[in-house]
Design a protein around this motif. Sequence first.
Motif, PDB file in Angstrom:
ATOM      1  N   SER A  80      -4.262   4.976   2.412  1.00 35.57           N
ATOM      2  CA  SER A  80      -5.394   4.071   2.226  1.00 35.57           C
ATOM      3  C   SER A  80      -5.270   2.975   3.263  1.00 35.57           C
ATOM      4  CB  SER A  80      -5.399   3.474   0.820  1.00 35.57           C
ATOM      5  OG  SER A  80      -4.199   2.759   0.572  1.00 35.57           O
ATOM      6  N   SER A  81      -6.388   2.600   3.866  1.00 38.30           N
ATOM      7  CA  SER A  81      -6.312   1.646   4.960  1.00 38.30           C
ATOM      8  C   SER A  81      -7.683   1.099   5.298  1.00 38.30           C
ATOM      9  CB  SER A  81      -5.716   2.331   6.196  1.00 38.30           C
ATOM     10  OG  SER A  81      -5.842   1.532   7.343  1.00 38.30           O
ATOM     11  N   ALA A  82      -7.690  -0.146   5.833  1.00 38.00           N
ATOM     12  CA  ALA A  82      -8.924  -0.722   6.364  1.00 38.00           C
ATOM     13  C   ALA A  82      -9.217  -0.178   7.749  1.00 38.00           C
ATOM     14  CB  ALA A  82      -8.809  -2.241   6.425  1.00 38.00           C
ATOM     15  N   GLY A  83      -8.297   0.601   8.322  1.00 36.64           N
ATOM     16  CA  GLY A  83      -8.641   1.214   9.593  1.00 36.64           C
ATOM     17  C   GLY A  83      -7.496   1.607  10.492  1.00 36.64           C
ATOM     18  N   ASN A  84      -6.620   0.683  10.874  1.00 39.30           N
ATOM     19  CA  ASN A  84      -5.610   0.997  11.884  1.00 39.30           C
ATOM     20  C   ASN A  84      -4.533   1.935  11.363  1.00 39.30           C
ATOM     21  OD1 ASN A  84      -6.892  -0.527  13.836  1.00 39.30           O
ATOM     22  ND2 ASN A  84      -5.760  -2.391  13.352  1.00 39.30           N
ATOM     23  N   ALA A 135      -5.816   2.070  -4.906  1.00 42.72           N
ATOM     24  CA  ALA A 135      -5.693   2.627  -6.260  1.00 42.72           C
ATOM     25  C   ALA A 135      -6.284   4.037  -6.314  1.00 42.72           C
ATOM     26  CB  ALA A 135      -6.395   1.715  -7.262  1.00 42.72           C
ATOM     27  N   HIS A 136      -7.405   4.236  -5.654  1.00 41.64           N
ATOM     28  CA  HIS A 136      -8.038   5.560  -5.649  1.00 41.64           C
ATOM     29  C   HIS A 136      -7.171   6.573  -4.899  1.00 41.64           C
ATOM     30  CE1 HIS A 136     -11.294   8.356  -6.149  1.00 41.64           C
ATOM     31  NE2 HIS A 136     -11.440   8.529  -4.849  1.00 41.64           N
ATOM     32  N   ALA A 137      -6.551   6.144  -3.806  1.00 42.38           N
ATOM     33  CA  ALA A 137      -5.696   7.047  -3.037  1.00 42.38           C
ATOM     34  C   ALA A 137      -4.494   7.508  -3.865  1.00 42.38           C
ATOM     35  CB  ALA A 137      -5.226   6.361  -1.753  1.00 42.38           C
ATOM     36  N   LEU A 138      -3.926   6.600  -4.650  1.00 44.08           N
ATOM     37  CA  LEU A 138      -2.801   6.985  -5.505  1.00 44.08           C
ATOM     38  C   LEU A 138      -3.227   8.035  -6.527  1.00 44.08           C
ATOM     39  CD1 LEU A 138      -1.024   3.552  -6.195  1.00 44.08           C
ATOM     40  CD2 LEU A 138      -0.326   5.367  -4.610  1.00 44.08           C
ATOM     41  N   ARG A 144      -3.618  15.898  -6.261  1.00 44.40           N
ATOM     42  CA  ARG A 144      -3.562  16.968  -5.259  1.00 44.40           C
ATOM     43  C   ARG A 144      -2.156  17.195  -4.706  1.00 44.40           C
ATOM     44  NH1 ARG A 144      -9.281  16.449  -1.904  1.00 44.40           N
ATOM     45  NH2 ARG A 144     -10.540  15.670  -3.648  1.00 44.40           N
ATOM     46  N   GLN A 145      -1.163  16.497  -5.259  1.00 41.79           N
ATOM     47  CA  GLN A 145       0.229  16.631  -4.834  1.00 41.79           C
ATOM     48  C   GLN A 145       0.406  16.348  -3.344  1.00 41.79           C
ATOM     49  OE1 GLN A 145       1.360  20.599  -6.340  1.00 41.79           O
ATOM     50  NE2 GLN A 145       2.436  19.539  -7.997  1.00 41.79           N
ATOM     51  N   LEU A 146      -0.222  15.262  -2.894  1.00 45.59           N
ATOM     52  CA  LEU A 146      -0.102  14.821  -1.509  1.00 45.59           C
ATOM     53  C   LEU A 146       0.930  13.704  -1.425  1.00 45.59           C
ATOM     54  CD1 LEU A 146      -3.930  14.577  -0.685  1.00 45.59           C
ATOM     55  CD2 LEU A 146      -2.397  16.515  -0.226  1.00 45.59           C
ATOM     56  N   THR A 147       1.567  13.566  -0.284  1.00 44.46           N
ATOM     57  CA  THR A 147       2.506  12.460  -0.065  1.00 44.46           C
ATOM     58  C   THR A 147       1.727  11.228   0.368  1.00 44.46           C
ATOM     59  OG1 THR A 147       4.310  13.942   0.564  1.00 44.46           O
ATOM     60  CG2 THR A 147       4.479  11.636   1.263  1.00 44.46           C
ATOM     61  N   PHE A 148       1.897  10.158  -0.394  1.00 41.94           N
ATOM     62  CA  PHE A 148       1.191   8.917  -0.057  1.00 41.94           C
ATOM     63  C   PHE A 148       1.969   8.170   1.019  1.00 41.94           C
ATOM     64  CE2 PHE A 148       0.249   4.381  -0.667  1.00 41.94           C
ATOM     65  CZ  PHE A 148      -1.141   4.426  -0.497  1.00 41.94           C
ATOM     66  N   VAL A 149       1.295   7.827   2.100  1.00 42.74           N
ATOM     67  CA  VAL A 149       1.902   7.071   3.201  1.00 42.74           C
ATOM     68  C   VAL A 149       1.390   5.640   3.101  1.00 42.74           C
ATOM     69  CG1 VAL A 149       2.231   6.892   5.701  1.00 42.74           C
ATOM     70  CG2 VAL A 149       1.961   9.156   4.623  1.00 42.74           C
ATOM     71  N   HIS A 150       2.246   4.765   2.598  1.00 39.12           N
ATOM     72  CA  HIS A 150       1.842   3.377   2.360  1.00 39.12           C
ATOM     73  C   HIS A 150       1.739   2.622   3.685  1.00 39.12           C
ATOM     74  CE1 HIS A 150       1.656  -0.620   0.589  1.00 39.12           C
ATOM     75  NE2 HIS A 150       1.537  -0.063  -0.598  1.00 39.12           N
ATOM     76  N   PRO A 151       0.770   1.727   3.827  1.00 40.07           N
ATOM     77  CA  PRO A 151       0.641   1.004   5.099  1.00 40.07           C
ATOM     78  C   PRO A 151       1.726  -0.025   5.357  1.00 40.07           C
ATOM     79  CG  PRO A 151      -1.015   0.247   3.525  1.00 40.07           C
ATOM     80  CD  PRO A 151      -0.361   1.458   2.919  1.00 40.07           C
TER      81      PRO A 151
END
Length: 408
Positions: A80-84, A135-138, A144-151
Motif C-alpha cells: 500500500s502506498s501513496a505512490g513511490n 488496512a485494505h491491503a492487509l 490471497r496469501q500474498l506477502t505484504f511489503v510495508h513501506p
Amino acid sequence: MARSDDPVTFADIEAAARRIEGAVVRTPTLLSRTLSELTGATVWVKFENLQFTAAYKERGALNKLLLMDEAKRGRGVIASSAGNHAQAVAYHAKRLGVPAMIVMPRSTPTIKVMQTEGHGAEVVLHGELYDEAYAHALELAEARQLTFVHPFDDPDIMAGQGTVGLEMLADAPEIETLVVPIGGGGLISGVGTAAKALKPDIDLVGVQAELYPSMYCEITGKTLPSAGDTIAEGIAVKAPAKATAAIIRSLVDEILLVSERDMESAVSLLVQIEKTVAEGAGGAGLAALLAHPERFRGRKVGLIVTGGNIDTRLLATVLLRDLARSGRMARLRIQLQDRPGALFAVVKQFDLHQVNIVEIYHQRIFTPLPAKDTFIDIECEARDAAHLERLTEALKADGFNVHPVDIH
C-alpha cells in the motif's frame, strides 16, 4: 546511539548495499553553491529523484524482495502506498518475475497511478488516505496469501533505505548535519542508523509537514491533528510505526515542522537553482532550511531530494504561485470609468514600465461599482517586486484605484 535491540543494524545496511548494488542508481551527492549562499549553510544535495522510478524507495523494496524465498515470490506481493513505494515494488517485482498488487489511496496523483500500472502491477484504488489503503491491503494479503511489503515498518526496508546515508557520507564526509523527511520513519531510521555508526556526533534532523506531524507528536508528546490536503502526500502518514518511532527517539536530535508554503518554495527553488524536479516530500529538507535558517546557519548540511514524482499540473501551479509571491508575477485589480480610452491609459503605463501583460479580465456585471464604472484584472510579469511597485505607483499617480490581488 544505536541500541542492540534495534530492528536494523549497520551490518544490515552494509549487506543491503552489497545486495542491491548495480540494480539501483548510485545517485550523486553534490555541493550546491547557490543554496549554500541562500541559506547560510554549506549544503550538499543527494539526488534520489534520479532513480529509475524517481524516488529512494527502490532501495528498501528491492532489498526486501531479494530476501524473500522462492515460495513467497511465486505467490506474489502486495503493498500500500501513496505512490513511490508502489512504483518501487512494482518495478523491481516485474524485474524479478514476482506478481505484484498495489493498493493506493484514491487521492494519489494520477502520474503515480499511471506509472505504477506501467510497471506491470495490478492497482487497486481504495480510501482517501494511506491508512485506509493500508488496512485494505492487509485484508487482501490475508485473503490471497500474498506477502505484504510495508513501506516503512520492516527491518529489510529500513536497511535498504539506510544505503542512502552510506553513500552520502562516502561522497561528502564533511557533512555534520543530515536533514531527512519523515513520513512513517523508514528512511530516517535507516539513514540515521548508518550515519550515527559512521559519525556518532552527527546532527540528525527530521522534517515533517505541519499538516501531518504524527511522528513529531509521537516523540514530543504533543497533540496536533494530522489532516489536510498537503503537497507532500509522500509523507502524509497519520500513524507512525512503533518500531521506527523507537529508533527515531534514540537517534534523531530534533524534528522540525514545515508549512505548505515553505515546501512550495523549496520545490520552486530546486527547479530554478538545481534544475531538478522534486515532489513536495522531496523538498521538505530544503523547506526546513528556509523555515529555520538559524538552526542550520554555518553548518555543513546534507539534504535528500527523496523523490520527483509530482503531478505536472501541480508543479506548474507551485511555480506560478512562487512567481506571484516573489513579485515577478501579479494580478492587479484596477478601477476605471467604462469609456473609450480608459483601458489605453492603463496599458500605456505597462508599456512605459516594460511590464508584460499576460491576461486581461474585464468585469462590468458582477461588481458593486456604479454602472458607468468597471474594474479590470490584469495578470502581468515584472522583473521583481520593486519593478511592479513602480508601475503601481505610476497608475495611482494617473488617478487609478489599484489593488494587487494577494496570494498567501
